[in-house]
Structures are given as structure tokens and as C-alpha cells.
Design a protein around this motif. Structure first.
Motif, PDB file in Angstrom:
ATOM      1  N   VAL A 121       0.799  -1.229   0.000  1.00 11.90           N
ATOM      2  CA  VAL A 121       0.000   0.000   0.000  1.00 11.90           C
ATOM      3  C   VAL A 121       0.827   1.271   0.000  1.00 11.90           C
ATOM      4  N   LYS A 122       2.174   1.167  -0.140  1.00 11.72           N
ATOM      5  CA  LYS A 122       2.962   2.400  -0.005  1.00 11.72           C
ATOM      6  C   LYS A 122       2.862   3.296  -1.235  1.00 11.72           C
ATOM      7  N   ARG A 126      -4.139   3.943  -7.883  1.00 13.56           N
ATOM      8  CA  ARG A 126      -5.556   3.994  -7.533  1.00 13.56           C
ATOM      9  C   ARG A 126      -5.897   2.812  -6.624  1.00 13.56           C
ATOM     10  N   GLY A 127      -6.680   3.082  -5.617  1.00 12.12           N
ATOM     11  CA  GLY A 127      -7.151   1.982  -4.783  1.00 12.12           C
ATOM     12  C   GLY A 127      -6.289   1.715  -3.561  1.00 12.12           C
ATOM     13  N   THR A 128      -5.044   2.218  -3.526  1.00  6.02           N
ATOM     14  CA  THR A 128      -4.216   1.913  -2.354  1.00  6.02           C
ATOM     15  C   THR A 128      -4.818   2.532  -1.096  1.00  6.02           C
ATOM     16  N   PHE A 131      -7.322   0.162   0.290  1.00  5.63           N
ATOM     17  CA  PHE A 131      -6.761  -1.001   0.977  1.00  5.63           C
ATOM     18  C   PHE A 131      -6.088  -0.626   2.291  1.00  5.63           C
ATOM     19  N   ARG A 132      -5.430   0.554   2.279  1.00  7.98           N
ATOM     20  CA  ARG A 132      -4.853   1.041   3.533  1.00  7.98           C
ATOM     21  C   ARG A 132      -5.918   1.088   4.614  1.00  7.98           C
ATOM     22  N   THR A 133      -7.063   1.667   4.248  1.00  7.38           N
ATOM     23  CA  THR A 133      -8.155   1.783   5.221  1.00  7.38           C
ATOM     24  C   THR A 133      -8.618   0.400   5.665  1.00  7.38           C
ATOM     25  N   VAL A 134      -8.780  -0.506   4.695  1.00  4.42           N
ATOM     26  CA  VAL A 134      -9.267  -1.842   5.030  1.00  4.42           C
ATOM     27  C   VAL A 134      -8.319  -2.536   5.995  1.00  4.42           C
ATOM     28  N   TYR A 135      -7.007  -2.476   5.684  1.00  3.76           N
ATOM     29  CA  TYR A 135      -6.047  -3.164   6.551  1.00  3.76           C
ATOM     30  C   TYR A 135      -5.969  -2.505   7.922  1.00  3.76           C
ATOM     31  N   LEU A 204       5.488   1.260   9.194  1.00  3.74           N
ATOM     32  CA  LEU A 204       6.520   0.881   8.228  1.00  3.74           C
ATOM     33  C   LEU A 204       6.341   1.655   6.920  1.00  3.74           C
ATOM     34  N   MET A 205       5.083   1.880   6.542  1.00  4.54           N
ATOM     35  CA  MET A 205       4.836   2.602   5.294  1.00  4.54           C
ATOM     36  C   MET A 205       5.377   4.030   5.371  1.00  4.54           C
TER      37      MET A 205
END
Lengths: 320, 389
Positions: A121-122, A126-128, A131-135, A204-205
Motif C-alpha cells: 500500500v505504499k 488507484r485503490g491503495t 486497501f490502507r483503510t481496510v487493513y 513501516l509505510m
């Protein structure tokens, strides 16, 4: 976040005697003294909080640990007898061993999962963001609520996990996850990974994003492959962040309590009792507050030692 | 007044009734989560705060009496005309070194619930409930033989308190006990041969697959619903289970006492007692609450809410007529026993303590003898450290 780990340039503006000298009167504080006073006032609230909620309880706990101190009734000074008893308490020794085992298993898992998620996700494709939010979503859930959720998920009769495995014809009967030590530990580890790897990912990101892109680009130009860049550029530069994540996760795992208290109840057959669990148990089930305090002090010493060693190792490794 | 949150169902009705009939004293009840009632109350008394009246699980009374947390009410209690009609098991637990520290408030008895529909289906007489351990084993096995999804027996194998309530009666009804001797802190007898036999009964049913699999991990909340789903033959529980079960549809059930190995029956006398904390600021008002709570009016309110009254002299008039299953519960209650120990919590109620560890090791792992031996050792340690403190 990077300010956490990197040493920024010192912010000392040199004293310029031309400013304000004329207005100075006798009895006034010098600029330097004022600056010091401001500093003291700034840290005072924090210092007060730490004294009130850390140092005073710490001294109290140490004091209580030298007594036989039941919840109700008379307490009696017994010296270091509580500490001696701790080393003969088979449940506590087992709990300490189990806590160490748990920490050794979960720390690398969290780190690797966190790293993989961070790599995923770093970027800014589009879409990262999604996924960041989901994780990250499980992170703000409390440990207790998350544990209860998982208790239900793995419940053999009503929980969906067993049902799904059964529908996939992988098992004939929904498994009794919590009936064996290994599978109970597995459930807890899965829950903790699900719940906390999002936090590790974010840390980490941000560490990865702080690495100047020129370095990676330069490596690419020199002909390095993806993995080479990762192992020789990203990972070494990520060290300070990795260190932070590691210290957090080790300390958190050594203090594990809620997840085991709620999911396994220490079972089966008391095999998943952690150190903090046993401290809670001695203090609030058998009401031996003095002995509980002694165990807490011992745990704190171990924790301090482990963190000290970790920080020393990291400190050395950041000197390039 | 402080009460456990599990008393929520009736405490509201009771408070209303009290406040309506009293003008000088008004009652306000704070509900405390049952799981940390003891430490909440302990810390409150330790720090001099806390309620004027308290309703405590009777098993904790020896402990709280022994540490001086409760007011001696011996003289006040002697003024009651119905003192001799109060449940003897409760009275015994409220007594410490000859002094009385509480009065019975609510009662609870343990019995077996059995599924009459399944009994019929399995070729058993639904009007002849099990009278011995062998009966239980046979009935459970026959019901299991009905096929997939049907189980003969269920219990909460990871719940210490549940098994004090439903497993000890098997031991008592067969002439055994879990503690030996009188006094404040009797010695445990976890390694006695009658306990070996009781554990073997459970072990056999588990090994033969007669018991529902959830028995092993249930911490108390799943066994009841499993029985209420109509798929289980026999389940041990208390009067508090009747309201849940009355809503269950599709099968008939009934209540029978927990039998001994070759006959007889016994029950765990559970429930609460009501006491005045040492730190109470309104002791006379507190006494008026206690007096009223043990009286006929309050006990009738309780009976209507499904609670077994603690007045043995009133069972026939205010309780038994209300429900066809109540007479069996009343009978069980009269035969009720409770272990007396100032370290009861650590011995029997602790989910990581020797009692439940022994049951778990013996029933699910099969090393009965070793389970009993190590539980006996742990229990002895607890008892001896308790007395020296």
C-alpha cells in the motif's frame, strides 16, 4: 512519524545580545533563564502525569511487594519472601515461559505481515487508499471486543469458521479450536495479527515513504532488481522504523492479557496463561495483592531489560 | 444496596415493592457485574466506602465474615419469628465462629433437566427419569444412538462454578464430599474414591461420544441453549434456566433431582445472602431492608419471578403451586448443600483453579488418578496458605 526516530537538526538559535538588552531591568530573568523556565513549564504537565501515574504506583507496588497483603484484612511485612515464592511458583514459571514463546512466535509474524502490507500500500496507485483503510480498520477496535468477536467466530456450534471448513469438506465436524493448546494459540495469533498488523503497516509505510526516491532510482539505474533494491536499499534505510515497530510489538506481546483471558480463558488446562494473566489472577482471584505486586515488579524488570537490549542493538546498527 | 447484575430480573420488582411499602427508608440498588463483584466489594469495604446493604453470593460469606467486612447481626436475627424456617444451608454459610453475619435472600437449587420427547424417541419411559448413575449413562447412550446431532448429555467443561453447582451433587448424593471436617477451612478431599467414580462416569460418556462436543470448551453460556435446541437428552442446571426453557418449542421437558451412584439425590444450595457491611452508615435502615427481604411479601415477589424462596416454611404456600416443575426444585433445595470454606473462590470458582482443572484433565484427557492427585495438592496449598494469612 519520521521525527520519532531521526535526529532533526538542533533548534538552538544563537543568543543575540542586541535584542532586548536595553529593556532589561534588575530582577528580570535573563533570556536564558526564561528559556529554561519555559522548558520546565512545558514538561511539567507530562512530568506530573508520569509521577502520579507511573512513579508513585511503582513505588507503592514495590512497597506492597514486600508485604503479605490480602485484599481485606491485615498486611504484614515479609521482606523478599514474595520474590522467593515467585521462583517456586510452577504456574508463574510456566506462564513466563509461555509468554516468551508467544512473543517469539508472534513478533516475526507481525513484522513480516506488516512489511508485506506496507509494500503493497505504499505507492499512490488507484485503490491503495482503500486497501490502507481496510487493513487499518481492525486497529481501532478494542482488544476485548476483538477477542469476543473471535470467540464467536471459532465457536464450533455457532461460529462461521468451522461451518465454512465443513462446507468445503475439509473437516467432517466443526473443529474444537480452543480444546488444544496449539490450535488455541493459533486462534489468538490469528486474531492479534488481524488486529495489529495494520498499525505496523502504517508505521513501516511512513518509514518507507521517508526514504528518498533518488536512492532507489539510483540503484535501479545501476542495474539492481526489485529484490536487490528491497534488501540493499529499503530495508537498511528502514532500520530505525523497524526498531520502533519491534520494540512496540515485543513489549505488547510480553504484556499480553486480554486476548488470552477472553479467548482461551487460560485453557485448555491452564496451558495458555500469560505472565500478566497470572498477575491478575493472584491479585484479584486469590486476593494476594502483595504477591501480585512482586510478580509485576519482576515482569517490569524483564521488560526493561529486553527493551534496553533491543534499543542498544538498534542504536549500534544505526551507526553507518 | 449492591447486588449482582445477574439478579437484574427480579431486583427491580423487589425495589419497587419495598419503596412502595416504606416511607421512612428508600432503597436504591446498584448492579455490579457478577464477575468482579468480590473485588469491587472488597476494595469498597477496604477503603471505607461501599453500600449500606449488600447481596452476596453465599459461597463468599465465610471469606468476608472472616476478614471482618460484615456486621455481626446475631442479636438482630434472633428477634425474627421465622428464623428457624430459613434455609439451613444458607444459615450455615452465614455463620462464622458462632456469629451470624448475613441472612438468606435468594435460593437456587441444582437439578437435572431431561428431554422427554427424546426419551420417548429412544425407547425410554419419559415419566421415569434417571434414578442412578447407571440410569443416566444408559439413557444418554440410547439418545446418542438416535443419530447425528443428538447427544445424551451436556455440561460446561470450562466453567468452574457451573461444575460446583451440577457435579458436586453427584458426589454428595453418593455419600462423598469435596471438603472434609468442620471448621472455617476444612481440608479438600479431591483424591477420594467416590470422586474418582464420578469423574469416570463423565469420562466414559465423553469417550463414547455420548456428550455434546461443546462440553469441553463451554465456559457456561452454550450448554443451556444447546439443551434448549432439543438435541440433548440430559443437562444439569438450576431454577434460573426455567424461563429460557419455557420459550423453547418442539419438545417436552421435565426436572428431576441429581441422583447418587445407586440412588438418593442431592443439590447444590446456591443463591445470595443479604448482609450489612461494616462500613454501612445506616445500619438500622439496612436491617429494615434485610428484615423485609426475608419476609413473606418479598419472598412472594421472588417466587413469582422464578426464584426459589429461602423460607422453607413458605415453599408449599408461595412457591410450589406456581409451576409444575417447582416442587422438584423445592425438594432439591431442601436437600441443598454448600461447601464451607474461606478460600472457596480459589478452590472451586476460579476458572484456572484446582476444581475445574481436575475435571478437565480427568474427563477430557483421561488421566483421572493423576488429575485428582495434582488437584488435591494444589487445593491443599490453597487451604494452608489461606489459614496462615
Amino acid at each position: 512519524m519520521s521525527g520519532f526516530t531521526k535526529q532533526g537538526p538542533r533548534n538552538d538559535t544563537p543568543y543575540t545580545p542586541t535584542a532586548g538588552v536595553g529593556r532589561r531591568r534588575a530582577g528580570d530573568l535573563s533570556w536564558y533563564q526564561r528559556r529554561q523556565l519555559t522548558g520546565v513549564l512545558c514538561v511539567l504537565p507530562a512530568a506530573l502525569f508520569i509521577t502520579l501515574f507511573f512513579f508513585i504506583p511503582l513505588v507503592l507496588a514495590f512497597w506492597m511487594s514486600l508485604y503479605r497483603w490480602p485484599l481485606l484484612g491485615i498486611h504484614k511485612f515479609i521482606g523478599v519472601a514474595n520474590y522467593v515464592a515467585a521462583f517456586h511458583d510452577s504456574t508463574f514459571l510456566h506462564a513466563a515461559g509461555f509468554t516468551a514463546e508467544y512473543t517469539l512466535i508472534i513478533t516475526p509474524i507481525l513484522l513480516i505481515v506488516g512489511l508485506i502490507l506496507a509494500l503493497l500500500v505504499k505507492g499512490s496507485r488507484r485503490g491503495t487508499g482503500f486497501f490502507r483503510t481496510v487493513y487499518f480498520l481492525p486497529v481501532p477496535i478494542g482488544f476485548a471486543s476483538a477477542s469476543f468477536l473471535w470467540v464467536w467466530l471459532v465457536q464450533p456450534d455457532v461460529g462461521p469458521f468451522g461451518r465454512i471448513l465443513q462446507m468445503m469438506h475439509l473437516v467432517a465436524q466443526p473443529p474444537q479450536w480452543l480444546a488444544a493448546t496449539a490450535s488455541a494459540l493459533f486462534v489468538v495469533i490469528a486474531m492479534v495479527t488481524w488486529k495489529t498488523s495494520g498499525m505496523q503497516m502504517i508505521l513501516l509505510m511512513s518509514g518507507m515513504q521517508a526514504i528518498p526516491t533518488e536512492l532507489e532510482e539510483a540503484a535501479r539505474v545501476d542495474g539492481a532488481g526489485r529484490w536487490q533494491v528491497f534488501f540493499h536499499i529499503t530495508l537498511p534505510l528502514l532500520r530505525p522504523t523497524l526498531a520502533l515497530v519491534l520494540v512496540f510489538s515485543v513489549a505488547g506481546s510480553l504484556l499480553a492479557f486480554d486476548q488470552f483471558y477472553i479467548i482461551t480463558g487460560g485453557g485448555p488446562s491452564n496451558s495458555t496463561i500469560t505472565a500478566v494473566y497470572w498477575i491478575y489472577h493472584t491479585s484479584f482471584v486469590t486476593f494476594q495483592l502483595g504477591y501480585g505486586s512482586a510478580l509485576s515488579i519482576l515482569l517490569m524488570l524483564v521488560l526493561a531489560a529486553v527493551s534496553f537490549v533491543q534499543l542498544r542493538l538498534i542504536h549500534r546498527s544505526t551507526e553507518f | 444496596m449492591w447486588a449482582r447484575d445477574s439478579q437484574k430480573t427480579f431486583i427491580g420488582d423487589l425495589t419497587k415493592a419495598f419503596n412502595k411499602s416504606h416511607t421512612d427508608v428508600q432503597l436504591r440498588v446498584d448492579l455490579i457485574p457478577a464477575s468482579n463483584f468480590v473485588q469491587k466489594f472488597g476494595t469498597a469495604v477496604g477503603s471505607g466506602s461501599g453500600p449500606d446493604v449488600v447481596s452476596i453470593d453465599l459461597v463468599y460469606l465465610p471469606y468476608f465474615s472472616s476478614v471482618g467486612a460484615l456486621e455481626d447481626i446475631t442479636d438482630r436475627a434472633n428477634t425474627l419469628s421465622y428464623k428457624s424456617g430459613l434455609d439451613p444451608a444458607h444459615m450455615r454459610l452465614a455463620t462464622y465462629k458462632g456469629k451470624l453475619y448475613a441472612l438468606p435472600f435468594t435460593s437456587e437449587a441444582s437439578v437435572l433437566y431431561y428431554n422427554k420427547t427424546l426419551f420417548k424417541k429412544a425407547g425410554l419411559d419419559p415419566d421415569k427419569p434417571p434414578k442412578t448413575w447407571a440410569d443416566i449413562e444408559t439413557a444418554a447412550r440410547k439418545i446418542r444412538e438416535l443419530g447425528d446431532g443428538y447427544y445424551g448429555y451436556v455440561f460446561s467443561g470450562a466453567c468452574a462454578g457451573c461444575n460446583a453447582f451440577t457435579f458436586m451433587p453427584y458426589i454428595w448424593a453418593s455419600g462423598g464430599d469435596v471438603l472434609k471436617g468442620r471448621g472455617d477451612n476444612p481440608k479438600p478431599t479431591f483424591d477420594s474414591s467416590i470422586i474418582t467414580e464420578a469423574l469416570s462416569l463423565y469420562r466414559r460418556m465423553w469417550q463414547q461420544g455420548v456428550m455434546a462436543p461443546l462440553s469441553r470448551t463451554d465456559q457456561g453460556s452454550n450448554a443451556g441453549p444447546a439443551f434448549a435446541s432439543g438435541k440433548i437428552g440430559i443437562y444439569g442446571s438450576g431454577a434460573f434456566f426455567i424461563p429460557t426453557l419455557s420459550k423453547a418449542k418442539g419438545f417436552e421437558w421435565a426436572v428431576t433431582p441429581i441422583p447418587g451412584k445407586s440412588g438418593g439425590y442431592a443439590s447444590f444450595a446456591g443463591g445470595d445472602e443479604i448482609a450489612i457491611p461494616k462500613t454501612s452508615k445506616n445500619k438500622d435502615a439496612a436491617w429494615s431492608v434485610i428484615k423485609w427481604a426475608t419476609g413473606k411479601d418479598a419472598q412472594s415477589v421472588l417466587a413469582h419471578d422464578g426464584i426459589v424462596p429461602i423460607r422453607t416454611d413458605l415453599l408449599k404456600s408461595i412457591y410450589e403451586p406456581l409451576n409444575p416443575n417447582y416442587p422438584a426444585l423445592a425438594r432439591a433445595m431442601l436437600r441443598g448443600r454448600t461447601p464451607y470454606s474461606t478460600v472457596y473462590n480459589a478452590l472451586f470458582n476460579d476458572n484456572n483453579g484446582p476444581w475445574i482443572t481436575m475435571i478437565d484433565d480427568a474427563v477430557f484427557k483421561g488421566n483421572i488418578e493423576q488429575a485428582q492427585r495434582s488437584a488435591q495438592q494444589k487445593a491443599l496449598d490453597i487451604v494452608s496458605s489461606g489459614t496462615s494469612g
